[in-house]
Design a protein around this motif. Structure first.
Motif, PDB file in Angstrom:
ATOM      1  N   LEU A 162       0.821  -1.213   0.000  1.00 14.61           N
ATOM      2  CA  LEU A 162       0.000   0.000   0.000  1.00 14.61           C
ATOM      3  C   LEU A 162       0.854   1.263   0.000  1.00 14.61           C
TER       4      LEU A 162
ATOM      5  N   ASN B  97      -0.601  -5.297 -10.778  1.00 18.32           N
ATOM      6  CA  ASN B  97      -0.985  -4.314  -9.761  1.00 18.32           C
ATOM      7  C   ASN B  97      -2.000  -4.854  -8.752  1.00 18.32           C
TER       8      ASN B  97
ATOM      9  N   TYR C 106      -9.280  -1.254  -2.227  1.00 23.95           N
ATOM     10  CA  TYR C 106      -9.439  -2.448  -1.393  1.00 23.95           C
ATOM     11  C   TYR C 106     -10.734  -3.141  -1.800  1.00 23.95           C
TER      12      TYR C 106
ATOM     13  N   ALA D  73      -4.695   3.231  -3.787  1.00 20.39           N
ATOM     14  CA  ALA D  73      -5.030   1.800  -3.830  1.00 20.39           C
ATOM     15  C   ALA D  73      -6.534   1.596  -3.683  1.00 20.39           C
TER      16      ALA D  73
ATOM     17  N   GLN E 161      -3.931   2.500 -10.231  1.00 22.23           N
ATOM     18  CA  GLN E 161      -3.977   2.196  -8.799  1.00 22.23           C
ATOM     19  C   GLN E 161      -3.637   0.730  -8.536  1.00 22.23           C
ATOM     20  N   ARG E 162      -3.123   0.480  -7.356  1.00 22.23           N
ATOM     21  CA  ARG E 162      -2.939  -0.898  -6.909  1.00 22.23           C
ATOM     22  C   ARG E 162      -4.243  -1.416  -6.298  1.00 22.23           C
ATOM     23  N   VAL E 163      -4.427  -2.732  -6.377  1.00 19.07           N
ATOM     24  CA  VAL E 163      -5.657  -3.346  -5.869  1.00 19.07           C
ATOM     25  C   VAL E 163      -5.296  -4.441  -4.871  1.00 19.07           C
ATOM     26  N   LEU E 164      -5.860  -4.342  -3.677  1.00 19.61           N
ATOM     27  CA  LEU E 164      -5.694  -5.362  -2.646  1.00 19.61           C
ATOM     28  C   LEU E 164      -7.010  -6.114  -2.549  1.00 19.61           C
TER      29      LEU E 164
ATOM     30  N   ALA F 149       1.869   2.382  -3.432  1.00 15.98           N
ATOM     31  CA  ALA F 149       0.809   2.722  -4.381  1.00 15.98           C
ATOM     32  C   ALA F 149       0.872   4.210  -4.689  1.00 15.98           C
TER      33      ALA F 149
ATOM     34  N   ASN G  51      -3.449   5.592   1.762  1.00 21.16           N
ATOM     35  CA  ASN G  51      -3.455   5.456   0.303  1.00 21.16           C
ATOM     36  C   ASN G  51      -4.713   4.797  -0.254  1.00 21.16           C
ATOM     37  N   ILE G  52      -5.611   4.320   0.619  1.00 22.77           N
ATOM     38  CA  ILE G  52      -6.840   3.689   0.136  1.00 22.77           C
ATOM     39  C   ILE G  52      -7.758   4.763  -0.445  1.00 22.77           C
TER      40      ILE G  52
END
Length: 517
Positions: free
Chosen positions: A279, A334, A288, A286, A317-320, A282, A351-352
């Motif tokens: 995170l 990502n 979620y 990010a 964006q990064r994805v969790l 990112a 960062n979410i």
């Protein structure tokens, strides 16, 4: 020395307030008990002695907290497959009513015949309070009758139409949406029509589908002299409800209803190093993605799964993603997966940017508390309503499961990512949600102990709770007023009729006299 004396006196006073509480939460839904558990633990920490009936006994013993373990007594066919939850969603209000009633019947019968519960029923123990959830059955209110103790109801979600009347709380389907509604508190004619129809349906079916069969079971274990469950429910002193006007929209509340939305929220903790690093890296923020504890994302059909993956691959964006399998076919660079994630701690990461969720109430409340916009994909129960309220607050958008395609997923995410008003509204709603004179937990504990101190609190209920329906709706007054209006109209009509007849009679006499002349 003086400080020591004060401490001793406070300790003695605290001991004097210790009470014996029977907590009956026999529904086997984990999301329900997740609301009650921290509250029960806090009551025990304050010196109250609890006997708790539930399917979720503590793993570690807790002082003042005694479990009656109900695990394994219910034969349920629940599944974590996402397609099964679609069946629940599209089964409609009628099927849901029958399903929940069946849960209540099974829970009532199997719980009351449990040996440890039988021991409580036949014992001479004393209690000061009954805690129970007004959800799928009221048969456990019989404990309050047996032990002659007041009732505090605790609803894990916005309460059902048959609950407010227990404390005389007004309920108006013109602006209070039903549990399974797909509208906000501001409805057009069609929405008000269906909301009223389903409101009446649930009010009318409850005595037949719930009270009648569950009362029959309760009498079998508590004796034939047990009063009707509807009568026992009217002895409720207080209802704690897991909602808040910032999310669930304002509605009139009498003193006997106390909002404690967010009571399950605990202080945030540090994330594991790998999640924190992901995170922190990112650069563009990010997303979620979690479908809750009941639904396993890995059961998504391939076309839906691929729609998400293809959409995520086009985002910076990064994805969790909470994904319950070791691998995810076609996973872009990502996207990071994990079988379990500490949701509240993840949402607190700066960062979410977006929370993608099924719209479960606990997760929705956590997003509101933190101030994170949402893309909601409602699947069953009250999730449509929760996401609709998020939309109304301007902090989220709804994506229907049937509409999941790559383009629609991208559209929903970019709507929030490219428009700063969603984040601003989320932060504003968070400030409103948090701005309270006491925390949700302190509020719940205060009012619970208030009921204990006063040995029940019928003075928190309005007189409306005890009025027959025709009096509550002023039907008798309306009937008298209508009768009065009709009587006045009849008198006016009678007078006018006589007057017209008199005038006509005079005119005829005059005409006849003229002819004779």
């Amino acid at each position: 020395m003086q400080a020591s004396v004060i401490c001793v006196l406070l300790f003695i006073l605290h001991l004097g307030q210790s009470s014996r509480i029977l907590a009956a939460f026999p529904h086997n839904g984990k999301s329900h008990f997740s609301v009650f558990e921290p509250y029960l633990q806090q009551l025990a920490a304050r010196g109250h002695r609890l006997l708790v009936l539930s399917h979720f006994p503590r793993e570690k013993p807790l002082h003042n907290y005694e479990d009656i373990d109900l695990r394994g007594i219910l034969q349920t066919n629940r599944t974590n497959n996402i397609l099964a939850f679609q069946d629940i969603t599209y089964g409609g209000q009628v099927r849901s009513a029958f399903r929940i009633s069946m849960w209540g019947s099974e829970s009532c019968e199997k719980t009351l015949q449990h040996p440890a519960v039988q021991d409580v029923i036949s014992s001479n123990q004393t209690f000061d309070l009954l805690l129970a959830e007004p959800f799928c059955t009221d048969c456990f209110l019989a404990f309050a009758h047996k032990f002659k103790i007041p009732i505090v109801g605790f609803s894990s979600c916005s309460f059902w139409p048959w609950v407010p009347g227990r404390v005389g709380n007004p309920d108006n389907p013109s602006y209070v949406p039903m549990q399974f509604a797909t509208s906000s508190d501001r409805m057009n004619f069609r929405e008000r029509f269906w909301n009223t129809l389903w409101y009446l349906f649930h009010r009318l079916h409850h005595p037949v589908l719930y009270d009648a069969p569950h009362y029959k079971i309760a009498r079998k274990y508590f004796g034939e002299s047990l009063p009707p469950l509807s009568e026992l429910a009217m002895n409720t002193s207080l209802i704690l409800v897991n909602d808040h006007f910032s999310l669930n929209r304002p509605r009139p509340l009498v003193p006997g209803v106390v909002q404690v939305g967010g009571i399950h929220i605990r202080p945030k903790k540090d994330l594991s190093q790998d999640i924190d690093d992901f995170l922190n890296g990112a650069e563009h923020g990010a997303i979620y993605f979690c479908m809750g504890s009941m639904i396993r994302a890995e059961t998504l059909p391939a076309d839906k799964r691929d729609a998400f993956l293809q959409a995520f691959a086009e985002l910076p964006q990064r994805v969790l993603w909470k994904w319950e399998n070791d691998s995810l076919p076609g996973r872009p660079h990502n996207v990071k997966i994990a079988k379990w994630l500490p949701q509240f701690d993840v949402l607190n990461h700066p960062n979410i940017r977006v929370f993608m969720s099924h719209g479960g109430l606990l997760g929705t409340i956590e997003a509101v508390h933190v101030g994170v916009p949402m893309v909601g994909i409602p699947m069953y129960g009250d999730q449509n309503l929760n996401i609709k309220m998020v939309e109304t607050a301007g902090m989220g958008v709804m994506l229907h499961y049937s509409d999941i395609t790559k383009d629609n997923v991208l559209k929903a995410l970019k709507t929030i990512l490219d428009n700063s008003s969603y984040m601003e509204n989320a932060k504003r709603t968070s400030r409103i949600f948090r701005d309270r004179p006491m925390s949700p937990m302190d509020t719940a504990i205060y009012w619970t102990e208030y009921v204990i101190r006063h040995r029940g609190a019928p003075h928190l209920r309005t007189a409306g709770a005890d009025l027959p329906l025709y009096q509550y709706l002023l039907l008798d007054v309306i009937a008298v007023l209508l009768a009065g209006v009709l009587a006045v109209l009849f008198i006016i009509y009678f007078i006018l009729k006589k007057f017209v007849a008199f005038v006509r009679g005079g005119a005829k006499t005059t005409s006849k006299s003229k002819k004779q002349q």
